[in-house]
Motif scaffolding. Structure first.
Motif, PDB file in Angstrom:
ATOM      1  N   GLY A  93       0.820  -1.210   0.000  1.00 38.56           N
ATOM      2  CA  GLY A  93       0.000   0.000   0.000  1.00 38.56           C
ATOM      3  C   GLY A  93       0.851   1.256   0.000  1.00 38.56           C
ATOM      4  N   LEU A  94       1.936   1.236   0.765  1.00 34.92           N
ATOM      5  CA  LEU A  94       2.861   2.383   0.769  1.00 34.92           C
ATOM      6  C   LEU A  94       3.507   2.547  -0.600  1.00 34.92           C
ATOM      7  N   HIS A  95       3.878   1.440  -1.198  1.00 35.58           N
ATOM      8  CA  HIS A  95       4.456   1.471  -2.548  1.00 35.58           C
ATOM      9  C   HIS A  95       3.487   2.151  -3.512  1.00 35.58           C
ATOM     10  N   ASN A  96       2.230   1.738  -3.482  1.00 37.07           N
ATOM     11  CA  ASN A  96       1.225   2.335  -4.368  1.00 37.07           C
ATOM     12  C   ASN A  96       0.995   3.803  -4.053  1.00 37.07           C
ATOM     13  N   PHE A  97       1.021   4.157  -2.776  1.00 37.89           N
ATOM     14  CA  PHE A  97       0.813   5.546  -2.389  1.00 37.89           C
ATOM     15  C   PHE A  97       1.905   6.433  -2.991  1.00 37.89           C
ATOM     16  N   VAL A  98       3.149   5.972  -2.943  1.00 39.60           N
ATOM     17  CA  VAL A  98       4.242   6.746  -3.545  1.00 39.60           C
ATOM     18  C   VAL A  98       3.994   6.908  -5.044  1.00 39.60           C
ATOM     19  N   GLU A  99       3.536   5.850  -5.698  1.00 43.75           N
ATOM     20  CA  GLU A  99       3.232   5.964  -7.125  1.00 43.75           C
ATOM     21  C   GLU A  99       2.076   6.927  -7.372  1.00 43.75           C
ATOM     22  N   HIS A 100       1.058   6.908  -6.531  1.00 40.40           N
ATOM     23  CA  HIS A 100      -0.065   7.844  -6.682  1.00 40.40           C
ATOM     24  C   HIS A 100       0.418   9.286  -6.530  1.00 40.40           C
ATOM     25  N   LEU A 101       1.306   9.515  -5.581  1.00 43.23           N
ATOM     26  CA  LEU A 101       1.854  10.859  -5.405  1.00 43.23           C
ATOM     27  C   LEU A 101       2.662  11.270  -6.630  1.00 43.23           C
ATOM     28  N   ASP A 102       3.450  10.335  -7.164  1.00 39.71           N
ATOM     29  CA  ASP A 102       4.214  10.635  -8.382  1.00 39.71           C
ATOM     30  C   ASP A 102       3.286  10.992  -9.538  1.00 39.71           C
ATOM     31  N   LEU A 103       2.221  10.235  -9.697  1.00 39.61           N
ATOM     32  CA  LEU A 103       1.267  10.527 -10.764  1.00 39.61           C
ATOM     33  C   LEU A 103       0.635  11.906 -10.579  1.00 39.61           C
ATOM     34  N   ALA A 104       0.295  12.237  -9.345  1.00 41.96           N
ATOM     35  CA  ALA A 104      -0.311  13.543  -9.068  1.00 41.96           C
ATOM     36  C   ALA A 104       0.669  14.679  -9.351  1.00 41.96           C
ATOM     37  N   LEU A 105       1.946  14.437  -9.144  1.00 42.04           N
ATOM     38  CA  LEU A 105       2.945  15.484  -9.393  1.00 42.04           C
ATOM     39  C   LEU A 105       3.032  15.861 -10.873  1.00 42.04           C
ATOM     40  N   PHE A 106       2.634  14.972 -11.761  1.00 42.54           N
ATOM     41  CA  PHE A 106       2.604  15.315 -13.186  1.00 42.54           C
ATOM     42  C   PHE A 106       1.517  16.347 -13.470  1.00 42.54           C
ATOM     43  N   ARG A 107       0.448  16.293 -12.723  1.00 39.92           N
ATOM     44  CA  ARG A 107      -0.715  17.154 -12.981  1.00 39.92           C
ATOM     45  C   ARG A 107      -0.705  18.437 -12.154  1.00 39.92           C
ATOM     46  N   PHE A 108      -0.315  18.312 -10.886  1.00 43.56           N
ATOM     47  CA  PHE A 108      -0.415  19.436  -9.967  1.00 43.56           C
ATOM     48  C   PHE A 108       0.953  20.100  -9.818  1.00 43.56           C
ATOM     49  N   THR A 109       1.209  21.042 -10.702  1.00 44.16           N
ATOM     50  CA  THR A 109       2.521  21.680 -10.748  1.00 44.16           C
ATOM     51  C   THR A 109       2.555  23.041 -10.056  1.00 44.16           C
ATOM     52  N   ASP A 110       1.395  23.502  -9.572  1.00 46.44           N
ATOM     53  CA  ASP A 110       1.411  24.773  -8.842  1.00 46.44           C
ATOM     54  C   ASP A 110       2.218  24.586  -7.564  1.00 46.44           C
ATOM     55  N   GLU A 111       2.808  25.673  -7.086  1.00 53.87           N
ATOM     56  CA  GLU A 111       3.757  25.594  -5.973  1.00 53.87           C
ATOM     57  C   GLU A 111       3.150  24.980  -4.714  1.00 53.87           C
ATOM     58  N   GLU A 112       1.952  25.391  -4.361  1.00 51.68           N
ATOM     59  CA  GLU A 112       1.346  24.919  -3.114  1.00 51.68           C
ATOM     60  C   GLU A 112       1.139  23.402  -3.121  1.00 51.68           C
ATOM     61  N   ARG A 113       0.493  22.909  -4.170  1.00 52.75           N
ATOM     62  CA  ARG A 113       0.203  21.469  -4.213  1.00 52.75           C
ATOM     63  C   ARG A 113       1.448  20.644  -4.505  1.00 52.75           C
ATOM     64  N   SER A 114       2.310  21.113  -5.371  1.00 47.88           N
ATOM     65  CA  SER A 114       3.511  20.325  -5.669  1.00 47.88           C
ATOM     66  C   SER A 114       4.442  20.257  -4.457  1.00 47.88           C
TER      67      SER A 114
END
Length: 187
Positions: A95-116
């Protein structure tokens, strides 16, 4: 085993909080999605993390219970509840492994300073927690000689595809990989 349980408790409590922050960030994105693809994509990630939260709601008290045990006798492979704890811990490692991947995927989309910034902070802590949980569970599984075979071990078999900086993890031996996605890393 008491020290490992204390560390697991800390890690999974931190993970619980991180998942809630991540889900709170995703919720308005899902509600205001520009199309069905975006809505479904983030809704799928949201639901996976929601399921993890429900598992952590059961796991954290189970860890607490074993932390409070007076005797090491309860930390035996013949104890069904201890076996359940080990199974849950091994599941949450993935689950932790998947969570890190989910965060990586989100970083592609959410590039604004606050969320990134938030995502990068969550990712860094979660990645370190994943590495620590993985190492601890390998040692615990060997110590109890439970014949447990990790069905997810292939994820880090040749390299740690979650490692952003190309550093070598103990399981990667002398193989170095630069950050990137490969067909093999998606298995």
């Amino acid at each position: 085993m008491k020290e490992e349980l204390r560390i697991f408790h800390q890690i999974f409590t931190t993970t619980y909080d991180a998942i809630e922050k991540f889900m709170n960030m995703l919720n308005p994105v899902i509600q205001n999605a520009v199309d069905d693809h975006e809505r479904l994509y983030y809704h799928h990630i949201f639901e996976e993390e929601e399921q993890r939260l429900s598992r952590l709601v059961e796991l954290i008290p189970l860890i607490n219970k074993f932390e409070k045990e007076k005797s090491d006798v309860d930390f035996a492979p013949t104890n069904n509840e201890f076996n359940r704890l080990l199974q849950e811990l091994n599941l949450e490692k993935f689950g932790l492994h998947n969570f890190v991947e989910h965060l990586d995927l989100a970083l592609f989309r959410f590039t604004d300073e606050e969320r990134s910034t938030m995502l990068n902070q969550l990712r860094e802590v979660s990645y370190q927690d994943y590495q620590q949980v993985k190492a601890m569970l390998n040692e615990i599984n060997m110590r109890f000689d439970s014949d447990y075979i990790d069905p997810h071990a292939h994820h880090d078999e040749h390299h740690d595809h979650l490692d952003r900086y190309g550093t070598v993890s103990p399981s990667a031996a002398s193989i170095k990989q630069k950050k990137g996605f490969t067909v093999g890393s998606l298995r």
